[in-house]
Design a protein around this motif. Structure first.
Motif, PDB file in Angstrom:
ATOM      1  N   ASN A  54       0.821  -1.214   0.000  1.00 50.99           N
ATOM      2  CA  ASN A  54       0.000   0.000   0.000  1.00 50.99           C
ATOM      3  C   ASN A  54       0.851   1.259   0.000  1.00 50.99           C
ATOM      4  O   ASN A  54       0.426   2.286  -0.537  1.00 50.99           O
ATOM      5  CB  ASN A  54      -0.951  -0.007   1.202  1.00 50.99           C
ATOM      6  CG  ASN A  54      -2.264  -0.700   0.907  1.00 50.99           C
ATOM      7  OD1 ASN A  54      -3.176  -0.104   0.348  1.00 50.99           O
ATOM      8  ND2 ASN A  54      -2.339  -1.974   1.241  1.00 50.99           N
ATOM      9  N   VAL A  55       2.030   1.196   0.599  1.00 56.48           N
ATOM     10  CA  VAL A  55       2.941   2.348   0.552  1.00 56.48           C
ATOM     11  C   VAL A  55       3.448   2.534  -0.872  1.00 56.48           C
ATOM     12  O   VAL A  55       3.556   3.659  -1.367  1.00 56.48           O
ATOM     13  CB  VAL A  55       4.131   2.141   1.524  1.00 56.48           C
ATOM     14  CG1 VAL A  55       5.172   3.251   1.342  1.00 56.48           C
ATOM     15  CG2 VAL A  55       3.636   2.137   2.963  1.00 56.48           C
ATOM     16  N   PRO A  58      -0.548   3.574  -3.290  1.00 56.14           N
ATOM     17  CA  PRO A  58      -1.660   3.971  -2.425  1.00 56.14           C
ATOM     18  C   PRO A  58      -3.035   3.683  -3.031  1.00 56.14           C
ATOM     19  O   PRO A  58      -4.028   3.585  -2.306  1.00 56.14           O
ATOM     20  CB  PRO A  58      -1.451   5.482  -2.254  1.00 56.14           C
ATOM     21  CG  PRO A  58      -0.007   5.708  -2.538  1.00 56.14           C
ATOM     22  CD  PRO A  58       0.364   4.695  -3.579  1.00 56.14           C
ATOM     23  N   ILE A 169      -1.776   8.400   5.392  1.00 59.96           N
ATOM     24  CA  ILE A 169      -2.408   7.185   5.921  1.00 59.96           C
ATOM     25  C   ILE A 169      -3.353   7.580   7.043  1.00 59.96           C
ATOM     26  O   ILE A 169      -2.994   8.348   7.940  1.00 59.96           O
ATOM     27  CB  ILE A 169      -1.350   6.195   6.450  1.00 59.96           C
ATOM     28  CG1 ILE A 169      -0.442   5.720   5.313  1.00 59.96           C
ATOM     29  CG2 ILE A 169      -2.001   5.000   7.128  1.00 59.96           C
ATOM     30  CD1 ILE A 169       0.713   4.832   5.766  1.00 59.96           C
ATOM     31  N   ILE A 211      -4.690   6.392   2.409  1.00 63.08           N
ATOM     32  CA  ILE A 211      -4.612   4.939   2.556  1.00 63.08           C
ATOM     33  C   ILE A 211      -5.323   4.612   3.860  1.00 63.08           C
ATOM     34  O   ILE A 211      -4.877   5.008   4.937  1.00 63.08           O
ATOM     35  CB  ILE A 211      -3.146   4.457   2.614  1.00 63.08           C
ATOM     36  CG1 ILE A 211      -2.385   4.880   1.355  1.00 63.08           C
ATOM     37  CG2 ILE A 211      -3.080   2.946   2.784  1.00 63.08           C
ATOM     38  CD1 ILE A 211      -0.877   4.654   1.448  1.00 63.08           C
TER      39      ILE A 211
END
Length: 372
Positions: A54-55, A58, A169, A211
């Protein structure tokens, strides 16, 4: 007789002592609260992989982490903060506006660019914003700035947590205990990528693309299906059973609690190496390709599993490419798809809210049948 006065300012504080009518100044350093290093976390590979992917991309849409209490869910998520790369933002903008992407700009920045006004661009580390369970809707969405209203007599907007989380996030611990009115707010922002606030005669919209990371214990209740579907990936973690591994985890935690800064120093190299890998993967993600036949097979798996909508197809494609890029490859392999597809689809199979979420075995069986 001693009288002490403590003044805190950022990382340094001064202690003033009144001794025999004379002042003596003593300076000390207040260290930031140390975070457990991500690379020191033992096991829980599925959870760590989902967070790292996810990093890198995103647009995967976040990750829901469900597992037993005391399995290191929140520790792992917060450990991610050290690894987050820098992004370019417009200076003094409360919404972390992207200076190049109009979809991620506030209306004020857009207006400046439209009028050919110069904007200052700075680099800033991606932020992780905690959303507390007891937060009010005003704190999350934003509200009228009372201070400006009283002092200057003007209506101004005070940004909330969704503004701070833009391009970052948003972490919700115990997300399955979140109040329904806040769930509705998250659903609205996650669906549109924008947060619209109507308060006391103020109407404002700002980008809110984040995210979404949630963690929780399934014993405390399930998520609403609408919110669960908004998470791109779903990681299931359990308590470690191997005695040797449990001892290793306990020893590391004890060592960190006793001397956190020296413990972190031992993992500096591995942390820096992982951070450099993530930065490189984000940069080269657009160069990764996935074969058309593999995309057909991914959609075939989704179809056979009767997955609602196309979000499962999209997330699996994105996650496969992110994994290939993370491992330094420019083409997706079937093994990449096999590793990520249970994470992307397991929470999309449930038709009855009372059913338990599949462990991933059903997804893997269909994968083997179609990929051979």
């Amino acid at each position: 007789m001693f009288q002490s006065f403590n003044f805190y300012r950022r990382k340094k504080y001064l202690k003033y002592f009144l001794l025999k009518n004379k002042f003596m100044v003593v300076e000390d350093t207040q260290q930031e609260r140390p975070i457990f290093p991500f690379t020191a976390i033992v096991g829980q590979e599925e959870m760590k992989l989902a967070l790292l992917l996810n990093v890198i991309d995103p647009k995967i849409g976040g990750v829901m982490i469900m597992g037993d209490r005391g399995t290191g869910k929140s520790t792992t998520v917060r450990a991610l903060v050290d690894l987050l790369p820098e992004i370019q933002v417009v200076a003094d903008d409360p919404f972390n506006s992207d200076p190049k992407d109009p979809e991620l700009m506030s209306e004020e920045v857009r207006e400046k660019l439209k009028n050919n006004q110069k904007i200052e661009i700075i680099s800033k580390k991606i932020e992780m914003i905690d959303l507390p369970l007891g937060a009010t809707e005003d704190r999350v969405c934003g509200t009228i700035d009372i201070e400006k209203a009283l002092s200057e007599g003007i209506k101004a907007f005070e940004p909330g947590l969704l503004a701070k989380a833009n391009r970052g996030i948003l972490y919700v611990d115990e997300v399955n205990l979140l109040d329904d009115h806040l769930v509705d707010v998250l659903l609205d922002a996650a669906a549109s990528g924008w947060n619209t606030v109507e308060r006391e005669g103020i109407s404002i919209s700002h980008p809110s693309r984040f995210i979404l990371v949630g963690s929780g214990n399934p014993e405390e209740g399930e998520l609403r299906p609408q919110l669960l579907d908004r998470f791109g990936m779903h990681a299931q973690i359990g308590t470690v059973k191997e005695p040797e591994l449990r001892v290793q985890i306990v020893e590391q935690r004890t060592a960190f609690d006793e001397a956190p800064f020296s413990f972190r120093k031992n993992y500096e190299d591995s942390q820096n190496q992982l951070m450099a890998t993530l930065v490189k993967a984000r940069k080269h993600l657009s160069n990764v390709e996935i074969d058309y036949n593999y995309r057909i097979k991914i959609s075939q798996i989704c179809s056979e599993l009767d997955v609602d909508g196309l979000r499962g197809d999209l997330v699996t494609n994105r996650a496969s490419k992110a994994l290939a890029c993370f491992e330094g490859r420019s083409e997706v392999t079937p093994q990449d798809i096999f590793r990520v597809i249970p994470l992307c689809l397991r929470h999309r199979l449930r038709k009855d809210p009372l059913e338990t979420i599949d462990s991933g075995e059903k997804v893997q069986e269909i994968f083997k049948k179609i990929f051979g």
